[in-house]
Design an enzyme around this catalytic site. Structure first.
Site, PDB file in Angstrom:
ATOM      1  N   HIS A  38      -3.024 -23.555  26.078  1.00 22.84           N
ATOM      2  CA  HIS A  38      -2.177 -22.453  26.569  1.00 22.84           C
ATOM      3  C   HIS A  38      -2.458 -21.112  25.847  1.00 22.84           C
ATOM      4  O   HIS A  38      -1.586 -20.489  25.273  1.00 22.84           O
ATOM      5  CB  HIS A  38      -0.689 -22.809  26.651  1.00 22.84           C
ATOM      6  CG  HIS A  38       0.042 -23.160  25.384  1.00 22.84           C
ATOM      7  ND1 HIS A  38      -0.069 -22.450  24.231  1.00 22.84           N
ATOM      8  CD2 HIS A  38       0.946 -24.144  25.142  1.00 22.84           C
ATOM      9  CE1 HIS A  38       0.724 -22.976  23.321  1.00 22.84           C
ATOM     10  NE2 HIS A  38       1.346 -24.011  23.850  1.00 22.84           N
ATOM     11  N   HIS A  88       1.014 -33.595  16.800  1.00 20.60           N
ATOM     12  CA  HIS A  88      -0.400 -33.198  16.904  1.00 20.60           C
ATOM     13  C   HIS A  88      -1.055 -33.425  15.547  1.00 20.60           C
ATOM     14  O   HIS A  88      -0.462 -33.093  14.499  1.00 20.60           O
ATOM     15  CB  HIS A  88      -0.540 -31.703  17.218  1.00 20.60           C
ATOM     16  CG  HIS A  88       0.004 -31.290  18.552  1.00 20.60           C
ATOM     17  ND1 HIS A  88      -0.599 -31.619  19.743  1.00 20.60           N
ATOM     18  CD2 HIS A  88       1.088 -30.550  18.875  1.00 20.60           C
ATOM     19  CE1 HIS A  88       0.103 -31.096  20.747  1.00 20.60           C
ATOM     20  NE2 HIS A  88       1.140 -30.455  20.247  1.00 20.60           N
ATOM     21  N   ASP A 137       2.847 -31.201  26.954  1.00 20.28           N
ATOM     22  CA  ASP A 137       1.874 -31.967  26.152  1.00 20.28           C
ATOM     23  C   ASP A 137       2.536 -33.188  25.523  1.00 20.28           C
ATOM     24  O   ASP A 137       1.844 -34.112  25.071  1.00 20.28           O
ATOM     25  CB  ASP A 137       1.187 -31.101  25.088  1.00 20.28           C
ATOM     26  CG  ASP A 137       2.132 -30.285  24.231  1.00 20.28           C
ATOM     27  OD1 ASP A 137       3.216 -29.920  24.721  1.00 20.28           O
ATOM     28  OD2 ASP A 137       1.787 -29.986  23.075  1.00 20.28           O
ATOM     29  N   HIS A 159      10.729 -33.473  22.442  1.00 23.20           N
ATOM     30  CA  HIS A 159      10.363 -32.128  22.918  1.00 23.20           C
ATOM     31  C   HIS A 159       9.863 -32.212  24.354  1.00 23.20           C
ATOM     32  O   HIS A 159       9.050 -33.086  24.682  1.00 23.20           O
ATOM     33  CB  HIS A 159       9.282 -31.586  21.993  1.00 23.20           C
ATOM     34  CG  HIS A 159       8.780 -30.218  22.287  1.00 23.20           C
ATOM     35  ND1 HIS A 159       9.530 -29.246  22.897  1.00 23.20           N
ATOM     36  CD2 HIS A 159       7.580 -29.641  21.999  1.00 23.20           C
ATOM     37  CE1 HIS A 159       8.810 -28.133  22.982  1.00 23.20           C
ATOM     38  NE2 HIS A 159       7.628 -28.349  22.452  1.00 23.20           N
ATOM     39  N   ASP A 193       6.453 -31.095  16.916  1.00 22.72           N
ATOM     40  CA  ASP A 193       5.495 -30.003  16.688  1.00 22.72           C
ATOM     41  C   ASP A 193       5.528 -29.480  15.243  1.00 22.72           C
ATOM     42  O   ASP A 193       4.530 -28.921  14.763  1.00 22.72           O
ATOM     43  CB  ASP A 193       5.792 -28.827  17.638  1.00 22.72           C
ATOM     44  CG  ASP A 193       5.176 -29.027  19.017  1.00 22.72           C
ATOM     45  OD1 ASP A 193       4.212 -29.810  19.143  1.00 22.72           O
ATOM     46  OD2 ASP A 193       5.655 -28.391  19.965  1.00 22.72           O
ATOM     47  N   GLU A 248       8.052 -29.942  26.128  1.00 18.44           N
ATOM     48  CA  GLU A 248       6.803 -29.284  26.536  1.00 18.44           C
ATOM     49  C   GLU A 248       5.825 -30.344  27.069  1.00 18.44           C
ATOM     50  O   GLU A 248       5.719 -31.445  26.520  1.00 18.44           O
ATOM     51  CB  GLU A 248       6.205 -28.492  25.366  1.00 18.44           C
ATOM     52  CG  GLU A 248       5.177 -27.488  25.863  1.00 18.44           C
ATOM     53  CD  GLU A 248       4.792 -26.406  24.857  1.00 18.44           C
ATOM     54  OE1 GLU A 248       5.212 -26.448  23.696  1.00 18.44           O
ATOM     55  OE2 GLU A 248       4.037 -25.496  25.280  1.00 18.44           O
ATOM     56  N   TYR A 273      -2.228 -23.398  13.067  1.00 13.63           N
ATOM     57  CA  TYR A 273      -1.181 -23.899  13.973  1.00 13.63           C
ATOM     58  C   TYR A 273       0.129 -23.134  13.727  1.00 13.63           C
ATOM     59  O   TYR A 273       0.801 -22.690  14.663  1.00 13.63           O
ATOM     60  CB  TYR A 273      -1.015 -25.384  13.671  1.00 13.63           C
ATOM     61  CG  TYR A 273      -0.046 -26.153  14.516  1.00 13.63           C
ATOM     62  CD1 TYR A 273      -0.472 -26.857  15.636  1.00 13.63           C
ATOM     63  CD2 TYR A 273       1.297 -26.234  14.173  1.00 13.63           C
ATOM     64  CE1 TYR A 273       0.412 -27.609  16.388  1.00 13.63           C
ATOM     65  CE2 TYR A 273       2.189 -26.978  14.918  1.00 13.63           C
ATOM     66  CZ  TYR A 273       1.746 -27.666  16.024  1.00 13.63           C
ATOM     67  OH  TYR A 273       2.630 -28.409  16.761  1.00 13.63           O
ATOM     68  N   HIS A 318       9.765 -25.544  18.260  1.00 16.02           N
ATOM     69  CA  HIS A 318       9.744 -24.130  18.643  1.00 16.02           C
ATOM     70  C   HIS A 318      10.342 -23.860  20.025  1.00 16.02           C
ATOM     71  O   HIS A 318      10.202 -22.756  20.545  1.00 16.02           O
ATOM     72  CB  HIS A 318       8.285 -23.634  18.592  1.00 16.02           C
ATOM     73  CG  HIS A 318       7.405 -24.327  19.620  1.00 16.02           C
ATOM     74  ND1 HIS A 318       6.597 -23.610  20.466  1.00 16.02           N
ATOM     75  CD2 HIS A 318       7.240 -25.621  20.008  1.00 16.02           C
ATOM     76  CE1 HIS A 318       5.943 -24.408  21.277  1.00 16.02           C
ATOM     77  NE2 HIS A 318       6.309 -25.635  21.017  1.00 16.02           N
TER      78      HIS A 318
HETATM   79 FE1  FEO Z   1       5.562 -27.458  21.907  1.00 15.22          FE
HETATM   80 FE2  FEO Z   1       3.001 -29.597  21.215  1.00 15.22          FE
HETATM   81  O1  FEO Z   1       4.238 -28.720  22.306  1.00 15.22           O
END
Ligand code: FEO
Length: 371
Positions: free
Chosen positions: A21, A220, A79, A75, A161, A77, A189, A142
């Protein structure tokens, strides 16, 4: 892959992704999902939709035909939630646990997907037999829905995250990497994702203070063991915009070389004063690389020639990106060359000043300067 007895990584490695992104990921990333096998089976976080098959294959390698009972969604999002429809198809009786904002997000992203959702907050727990999960909402670290999950019996924080890194080269634990490399990737990051949320990160760190944490399992990159205390210390520094007073980053683009020469002259001048200086040409490096390099720099110099009464689009993109990430307590300087109208330097100066930076006198050149 077994992390500890009964606890597995069932992640997907996306080693080839280079733009995430709008953020450059030079060594790819991972979408980390964890499976905790107890009297009831819990899956913590999912993966990006195209990797749903990998996730299901990895789960089945552990569970065989046994079902997943609970899915903790830290989360929304995509991913970390994109595989939800496929997972629910595979395990239709699994209940999903997350914050109220998580439910809103999941229902909106995956309207055709039917499942029981259990809202949880900081006083809630999920017992699964010998284990009990507790939840640590971390709004705006976040996204509004974000939370961490703590497994007290094993002293594991599933931090989503927070405390992550985009490293998709196959390592599972921090001990497989050099600390310099690990913290470089973690800083990259932080600068590109977490930086605007210093106040919220501070709250999170305060909330973690009383927890006994042996392992941090982020969503991640690698699992943190021995580097956990140092990573928490780094976060405490980054959230306060602690910078090096002797570090300058010079970020620019150029048309016919004069703005490059200005960048080099500024570099010589500040190196001569004892600064460590890095020059970044935005035609050669992605704006997210520049963002990572300024994480610990007090001085941020930005240059562009004037092109059609504007700064160059690469510089404009960088400034838009940087402004959104809200670095604070910096010293700024705008520089650039022009032939006749010369608006770019003033425009850059205005953006840097609007970030709250203390501004130095701009530096301009007309047509050319001597080498
Ligand atoms: Fe906020 Fe790894 O997505």
């Amino acid at each position: 892959m077994e992390i500890r007895k009964n606890i597995y990584s069932v992640r997907a490695v996306d080693g080839g992704i280079r733009i995430f992104h709008g953020y450059e990921t030079p060594v790819g990333t991972t979408y980390n999902s964890y499976l905790v096998v107890d009297e009831r089976v819990t899956l913590i976080d999912l993966v990006k939709a195209p990797f749903a098959d990998t996730l299901i294959k990895n789960i089945k390698a552990v569970l065989g035909g046994r079902p997943v009972d609970y899915i903790i969604c830290n989360h929304v999002e995509p991913d970390h939630s994109g595989a939800l429809p496929e997972i629910i198809k595979e395990y239709p009786s699994a209940a999903v646990y997350g914050t109220a904002n998580c439910e809103k997000g999941l229902r909106a992203y995956y309207p055709g997907c039917k499942y029981e959702f259990v809202k949880v907050g900081k006083c809630d727990t999920l017992p699964t037999g010998r284990y009990t999960f507790s939840f640590i909402p971390m709004p705006m670290v976040h996204w509004p829905d974000s939370m961490s999950t703590y497994l007290r019996e094993e002293k594991i924080l599933f931090s989503n995250d927070a405390l992550g890194q985009h490293i998709g080269t196959g390592e599972l634990f921090d001990g497989e990497l050099s600390p310099d490399y690990l913290f470089d990737r973690a800083g990259d990051y932080y600068a590109n994702i977490v930086l605007p949320f210093g106040a919220q990160v501070k709250k999170l760190l305060e909330g973690l203070r009383d927890l006994d944490i042996e392992l941090v399992c982020p969503s991640h990159g690698v699992i943190l063991g021995r580097n956990t205390p140092l990573m928490l210390q780094k976060y405490a520094e980054w959230l306060n915009d602690k910078t090096d007073d002797n570090k300058a980053v010079i970020i620019y683009d150029t048309m016919w070389g004069t703005t490059r020469k200005l960048a080099e002259k500024l570099s010589e001048e500040y190196a001569g004063k004892g600064f460590s200086v890095e020059i970044i040409n935005l035609s050669e490096r992605h704006h997210s690389y520049a963002m990572a390099r300024l994480l610990e720099a007090k001085y941020i110099f930005v240059g562009s020639p004037t092109l059609n009464n504007q700064m160059m689009p690469t510089v404009s993109a960088f400034l838009t990106y940087m402004k959104g990430l809200k670095p604070k307590n910096r010293v700024g300087l705008a520089f650039g060359s022009y032939g006749w109208s010369g608006e770019s330097v003033g425009q850059i100066n205005d953006v840097l000043a609007s970030c709250g930076f203390e501004m130095l006198e701009p530096v301009k050149a007309v047509w050319n300067i001597e080498n």
